[in-house]
Motif scaffolding. Sequence first.
Motif: not given
Length: 474
Positions: A84-86, A128-132, A164-170
């Motif tokens: 989903x993140x990707x 980046x966070x999709x990779x984590x 938004x990205x800084x917070x939602x992604x992780x």
Amino acid sequence: MFEYAPAPESRSVVEIASSYGLFIDGSFDGGKDGNVFKTVNPATEEVLAEVTSAGSEDVDRAVAAARRAFGPWSALPGGERAKYLFRIARIIQERSRELAVLESLDNGKPIKESRDVDLPLVAAHFFYYAGWADKLAYAGFGPDPQPLGVAAQVIPWNFPLLMLAWKVAPALATGNTVVLKPAETTPLSALFFADVCRQAELPAGVVNIVTGAGDTGAYLVAHPDVDKVAFTGSTEVGRAIARTVSGTGKRLTLELGGKAANIVFDDAPIDQAVEGIVNGIFFNQGHVCCAGSRLLVQESIADELLASLKRRMATLRVGDPLDKNTDIGAINSAAQLARIKELSEIGSEEGAERWSPECSLPDRGFWFAPTIFTGVTQAHRIAREEIFGPVLSVLTFRTPDEAVAKANNTPYGLSAGIWTEKGSRILAVADQLRAGVVWANTFNKFDPASPFGGYKESGYGREGGRHGLEAYLA
């Protein structure tokens, strides 16, 4: 100075609805109490859209939707959440032109910044966070780290989509669900992101977006069914949030104000340093928490550097944010413009010498010419308080110890810059600076793999990088 013909980006690439509802449980609705507010283009004062103001009942519904979605979402294997993140990251890339224009219209920032800085970084954070997402057991937080639950996230108006990205992604990568409140003056890109989530077929309730003013945010962070609060904004509001969540067991990260020192030593390459100074304070109209708003220049080169800085400032183009030639766009709101003007007047009254290049400002909208103050001391309010605008205070120093002492003489501790050809000096000075981020021979460079955050009144916790996962893991 060259004369540039206008090179406007077409605003027709993005469709702005006349009104927007709240995004709760995968769909938009108009809210329970029917209250609305208007969001305007700060460059023209034109009303862009009418936006629903969420009341307490609306926030209750959003948190409940996030709670229902948490079980299934957190139970997904990390590799499935990553998909989903990707997908979100790729959709952001595909629709980046729409988003860049929307961000410049609603925020006032130049299109070349939203297009070339904000949007690439937004997509990069989701990639980046999709990779984590499937590697959390190897992140150093134990063999089986668990998500916290529902995250309440309140973001500012200076980088609406990037914050938004800084917070939602992780949060999503670690298995949490989200209720996000964007700033009242810049809600449109977050509401556009809601459509990105639907396009990515993100399960309903995983991301919810409630719009409104401070009352909406206050109710959200105080909500008893929220497990984690993340806030970026002013130190004053950050203090109030810390008091609200104290004793509740909620996890809290705060990224607050700053008054960064940009330190230029006598062996620094002048032209390179000037570009860094300009980028440090005039990027995004100075609406940057880590802006290099205090220039500390070694006394022996102060005259040469200031002459070069003034020549460079005379080439900056202020005007239409959608013009690709524009360097400095509009101030985000009338309230922010009033604060910038007030503190600048105080700087003059306290004896600092004010200078701006010749600059014709548009008749409508909120505008402020790039400004520097010389003859500034540490007693001046413009050297102590965060102006959050295109205003630079210039101080001098003689020795590295004096530079460090002046740089650290602030209640803030978010960022700093060092300009010198000596690597040993960079390391020695950086080690003494009480700042979360120290740039060397550059400024305002960001990467999703690098943690960001501050000390003292600049907040606590880190966003970005492996460290950014910790805030969302039990």
